[in-house]
Scaffold this motif. Sequence first.
Motif, mmCIF file in Angstrom:
data_model
loop_
_atom_site.group_PDB
_atom_site.id
_atom_site.type_symbol
_atom_site.label_atom_id
_atom_site.label_comp_id
_atom_site.label_asym_id
_atom_site.label_seq_id
_atom_site.Cartn_x
_atom_site.Cartn_y
_atom_site.Cartn_z
ATOM 1 N N SER A 203 42.023 -103.171 41.893
ATOM 2 C CA SER A 203 41.546 -104.324 41.135
ATOM 3 C C SER A 203 42.606 -104.815 40.149
ATOM 4 N N LEU A 204 43.201 -103.883 39.427
ATOM 5 C CA LEU A 204 44.259 -104.242 38.471
ATOM 6 C C LEU A 204 45.463 -104.871 39.156
ATOM 7 N N SER A 205 45.717 -104.464 40.376
ATOM 8 C CA SER A 205 46.849 -104.995 41.130
ATOM 9 C C SER A 205 46.727 -106.496 41.363
ATOM 10 N N ILE A 206 45.516 -106.987 41.471
ATOM 11 C CA ILE A 206 45.311 -108.419 41.728
ATOM 12 C C ILE A 206 45.851 -109.245 40.561
ATOM 13 N N SER A 207 45.320 -109.029 39.380
ATOM 14 C CA SER A 207 45.759 -109.809 38.219
ATOM 15 C C SER A 207 47.212 -109.516 37.863
ATOM 16 N N SER A 208 47.626 -108.266 38.012
ATOM 17 C CA SER A 208 49.005 -107.897 37.674
ATOM 18 C C SER A 208 50.019 -108.590 38.572
ATOM 19 N N ASN A 209 49.725 -108.672 39.861
ATOM 20 C CA ASN A 209 50.660 -109.322 40.779
ATOM 21 C C ASN A 209 50.693 -110.833 40.604
ATOM 22 N N ILE A 210 49.579 -111.417 40.235
ATOM 23 C CA ILE A 210 49.587 -112.859 39.929
ATOM 24 C C ILE A 210 50.492 -113.099 38.728
ATOM 25 N N ALA A 211 50.335 -112.284 37.689
ATOM 26 C CA ALA A 211 51.148 -112.430 36.480
ATOM 27 C C ALA A 211 52.623 -112.168 36.767
ATOM 28 N N GLU A 212 52.908 -111.081 37.470
ATOM 29 C CA GLU A 212 54.305 -110.747 37.754
ATOM 30 C C GLU A 212 54.966 -111.810 38.616
ATOM 31 N N GLY A 213 54.264 -112.270 39.619
ATOM 32 C CA GLY A 213 54.824 -113.314 40.480
ATOM 33 C C GLY A 213 55.124 -114.587 39.713
ATOM 34 N N PHE A 214 54.213 -114.967 38.827
ATOM 35 C CA PHE A 214 54.436 -116.167 38.007
ATOM 36 C C PHE A 214 55.704 -116.023 37.177
ATOM 37 N N GLU A 215 55.888 -114.865 36.594
ATOM 38 C CA GLU A 215 57.026 -114.636 35.710
ATOM 39 C C GLU A 215 58.361 -114.559 36.447
ATOM 40 N N ARG A 216 58.338 -114.482 37.769
ATOM 41 C CA ARG A 216 59.576 -114.463 38.552
ATOM 42 C C ARG A 216 60.265 -115.829 38.573
ATOM 43 N N ASN A 217 59.504 -116.882 38.272
ATOM 44 C CA ASN A 217 60.030 -118.242 38.126
ATOM 45 C C ASN A 217 60.566 -118.891 39.392
ATOM 46 N N ASP B 290 33.572 -88.637 41.476
ATOM 47 C CA ASP B 290 34.513 -89.146 42.485
ATOM 48 C C ASP B 290 35.719 -89.780 41.793
ATOM 49 N N PHE B 291 36.473 -88.940 41.102
ATOM 50 C CA PHE B 291 37.586 -89.410 40.276
ATOM 51 C C PHE B 291 38.648 -90.168 41.076
ATOM 52 N N ASP B 292 38.977 -89.658 42.259
ATOM 53 C CA ASP B 292 40.008 -90.311 43.078
ATOM 54 C C ASP B 292 39.583 -91.713 43.495
ATOM 55 N N PHE B 293 38.328 -91.847 43.887
ATOM 56 C CA PHE B 293 37.821 -93.155 44.296
ATOM 57 C C PHE B 293 37.828 -94.127 43.121
ATOM 58 N N VAL B 294 37.391 -93.655 41.962
ATOM 59 C CA VAL B 294 37.380 -94.501 40.756
ATOM 60 C C VAL B 294 38.789 -94.974 40.445
ATOM 61 N N ARG B 295 39.749 -94.055 40.459
ATOM 62 C CA ARG B 295 41.145 -94.438 40.168
ATOM 63 C C ARG B 295 41.655 -95.447 41.195
ATOM 64 N N GLN B 296 41.325 -95.231 42.465
ATOM 65 C CA GLN B 296 41.840 -96.113 43.516
ATOM 66 C C GLN B 296 41.280 -97.527 43.416
ATOM 67 N N ILE B 297 39.973 -97.660 43.233
ATOM 68 C CA ILE B 297 39.387 -99.001 43.170
ATOM 69 C C ILE B 297 39.829 -99.720 41.894
ATOM 70 N N ARG B 298 39.986 -98.972 40.813
ATOM 71 C CA ARG B 298 40.486 -99.582 39.579
ATOM 72 C C ARG B 298 41.930 -100.040 39.744
ATOM 73 N N ARG B 299 42.757 -99.218 40.353
ATOM 74 C CA ARG B 299 44.172 -99.596 40.578
ATOM 75 C C ARG B 299 44.264 -100.840 41.459
#
Length: 120
Positions: free
Chosen positions: A46-60, A35-44
């Motif tokens: 999940s990664l979006s959570i930490s990435s958006n916290i980091a990106e938002g912080f860096e917006r200052n 189920d490659f599509d499902f794996v990619r989607q749930i991983r993306r």
Amino acid sequence: MGKFNSFEEILSWQKSREFNKLVYTLTAQESFNKDFDFVRQIRRASLSISSNIAEGFERNTDKEFIHFLYIAKASAGEVRSQLYLAFDLGYISEYEFRNSINEIAEISKLISGFIKYLAK
């Protein structure tokens, strides 16, 4: 921006980083193999959570940070929904499901609390 010097100090980012590893470990199991599509989607998502916290912080700015925290929270909801499907399809055990649901719910609550704190 609160009293943080870097996004790495933020508990919700730390927890979401750990959660990313959990998602990668779960989705590396044989049950997910085809189920490659499902794996990619749930991983993306999940990664979006930490990435958006980091990106938002860096917006200052608190306003932009809050915006990115809302995106991170939405991604947490997306992952939570996908965990139900993974369980329903038998890709993860009940223990893995409950553990994962508890972790992502805690992350979502931490993000909500942080949004309220920054909005003051």
